[in-house]
Design a protein around this motif. Structure first.
Motif, PDB file in Angstrom:
ATOM      1  N   VAL A 192       0.867  -1.178   0.000  1.00 54.35           N
ATOM      2  CA  VAL A 192       0.000   0.000   0.000  1.00 54.35           C
ATOM      3  C   VAL A 192       0.903   1.226   0.000  1.00 54.35           C
ATOM      4  N   LYS A 193       0.753   2.050  -1.021  1.00 55.14           N
ATOM      5  CA  LYS A 193       1.662   3.173  -1.190  1.00 55.14           C
ATOM      6  C   LYS A 193       0.926   4.506  -1.181  1.00 55.14           C
ATOM      7  N   GLN A 194       1.413   5.408  -0.361  1.00 49.29           N
ATOM      8  CA  GLN A 194       0.946   6.786  -0.400  1.00 49.29           C
ATOM      9  C   GLN A 194       2.158   7.612  -0.770  1.00 49.29           C
ATOM     10  N   ASN A 195       2.212   8.025  -2.004  1.00 47.11           N
ATOM     11  CA  ASN A 195       3.426   8.629  -2.544  1.00 47.11           C
ATOM     12  C   ASN A 195       3.618  10.092  -2.172  1.00 47.11           C
ATOM     13  N   SER A 196       2.591  10.727  -1.641  1.00 52.57           N
ATOM     14  CA  SER A 196       2.728  12.125  -1.234  1.00 52.57           C
ATOM     15  C   SER A 196       2.839  12.201   0.282  1.00 52.57           C
ATOM     16  N   LYS A 210       2.188   4.676   4.348  1.00 47.54           N
ATOM     17  CA  LYS A 210       3.027   5.471   5.234  1.00 47.54           C
ATOM     18  C   LYS A 210       2.342   6.732   5.715  1.00 47.54           C
ATOM     19  N   GLY A 211       1.246   7.116   5.089  1.00 48.34           N
ATOM     20  CA  GLY A 211       0.507   8.284   5.526  1.00 48.34           C
ATOM     21  C   GLY A 211       0.818   9.521   4.716  1.00 48.34           C
ATOM     22  N   THR A 212      -0.162  10.423   4.666  1.00 53.51           N
ATOM     23  CA  THR A 212      -0.010  11.740   4.052  1.00 53.51           C
ATOM     24  C   THR A 212      -0.439  12.776   5.068  1.00 53.51           C
ATOM     25  N   LYS A 213       0.441  13.731   5.315  1.00 57.72           N
ATOM     26  CA  LYS A 213       0.116  14.792   6.273  1.00 57.72           C
ATOM     27  C   LYS A 213      -0.612  15.913   5.542  1.00 57.72           C
ATOM     28  N   LEU A 214      -1.874  16.114   5.913  1.00 52.09           N
ATOM     29  CA  LEU A 214      -2.690  17.166   5.311  1.00 52.09           C
ATOM     30  C   LEU A 214      -2.687  18.392   6.213  1.00 52.09           C
ATOM     31  N   MET A 262      -7.681  -8.652  18.512  1.00 50.80           N
ATOM     32  CA  MET A 262      -6.808  -7.614  19.048  1.00 50.80           C
ATOM     33  C   MET A 262      -5.479  -7.661  18.321  1.00 50.80           C
ATOM     34  N   TYR A 263      -4.846  -6.482  18.256  1.00 55.62           N
ATOM     35  CA  TYR A 263      -3.644  -6.328  17.437  1.00 55.62           C
ATOM     36  C   TYR A 263      -2.634  -5.445  18.156  1.00 55.62           C
ATOM     37  N   TRP A 264      -1.363  -5.679  17.843  1.00 60.74           N
ATOM     38  CA  TRP A 264      -0.305  -4.741  18.214  1.00 60.74           C
ATOM     39  C   TRP A 264       0.406  -4.287  16.949  1.00 60.74           C
ATOM     40  N   TYR A 265       0.489  -2.956  16.797  1.00 63.30           N
ATOM     41  CA  TYR A 265       1.211  -2.343  15.699  1.00 63.30           C
ATOM     42  C   TYR A 265       2.333  -1.488  16.270  1.00 63.30           C
ATOM     43  N   MET A 314       6.796   6.322   8.803  1.00 56.59           N
ATOM     44  CA  MET A 314       6.399   5.019   8.271  1.00 56.59           C
ATOM     45  C   MET A 314       4.961   4.718   8.637  1.00 56.59           C
ATOM     46  N   GLY A 315       4.393   3.765   7.946  1.00 55.12           N
ATOM     47  CA  GLY A 315       3.060   3.306   8.296  1.00 55.12           C
ATOM     48  C   GLY A 315       3.107   2.371   9.486  1.00 55.12           C
TER      49      GLY A 315
END
Lengths: 110, 115
Positions: free
Chosen positions: A4-8, A102-106, B32-35, B41-42
């Motif tokens: 899963v890619k968030q390129n921005s 990885k997320g996008t900061k808005l 239940m999960y641990w991340y 990073m995600g």
């Protein structure tokens, strides 16, 4: 290998305008897609989701679009508000275990 | 309604020490999960559980252990802490995975620093 890619990494928009956040995925087995919103020092919170059998889901100011042939989804926020400023994570699920981007900061500027 | 509660919120650990991050939920969720989330990073899945007594590895399980003796609690144990385990840890829960929408309910996170 990122599935899963968030390129921005970041996006800045003016209050009242549209925010469009994008997400690409590689695994065609993903059957459910979600967007989470995260404020600093808090856990992510669920925002909106879409099943792979649909191409659009709308909830108030938030709409998610899914293009399965392109393996692409997007989140539209209209109109954007300063309170929408946060990190947005795209996530995909094959069986309930989520894979996150990885997320996008808005940042929504008043 | 507390939801998912994690403790501690912050902790500094020395290399080689061990500790347990606590997580409890009051929503009667089976899953239940641990991340962990590293800067920029995600979220990466460490371990998950589909019910009391059942746990399984996620994407990055090395250096961690979990147990699930009750529906409510899912502690994460770090053995022989290393600097690479410096991260923010999130516990989450959900209803039965195959039937739900995939929506997870997250705790506020535990920021761990290993020095």
């Amino acid at each position: 290998d990122q599935q899963v890619k968030q390129n921005s990494p970041s996006l800045s928009v003016q209050e009242g305008r549209i925010s469009i956040l994008n997400c690409d995925y590689t695994n065609s087995m993903f059957d459910y897609f979600l967007w989470y919103k995260k404020y600093p020092a808090e856990g992510p919170t669920f925002l909106i989701s879409i099943s792979s059998i649909k191409d659009k889901n709308e909830d108030g100011r938030f709409t998610v679009f899914l293009n399965k042939s392109a393996k692409h989804l997007s989140l539209h926020i209209v109109p954007s508000q300063p309170g929408d400023s946060a990190v947005y994570f795209c996530a995909a699920s094959p069986t309930g275990k989520l894979v996150f981007g990885k997320g996008t900061k808005l940042t929504v500027n008043p | 309604n507390a939801g998912v509660t994690q403790t501690p919120k912050f902790h500094i650990l020395k290399i080689g020490q061990s500790m347990t991050l606590q997580c409890t939920q009051d929503m009667n969720h089976n899953y239940m999960y641990w991340y962990r989330q590293d800067p920029g990073m995600g979220l990466k899945l460490i371990y998950y559980s589909v019910g009391a007594g059942i746990t399984d590895k996620g994407e990055v399980p090395n250096g961690y252990n979990v147990s699930r003796s009750t529906t409510e609690d899912f502690p994460l144990r770090l053995e022989l802490a290393a600097p690479s385990q410096t991260s923010v840890y999130f516990c989450a829960s959900s209803t039965r995975g195959q039937q739900n929408t995939g929506e997870l309910f997250f705790g506020e996170g535990s920021r761990l620093t290993v020095l």
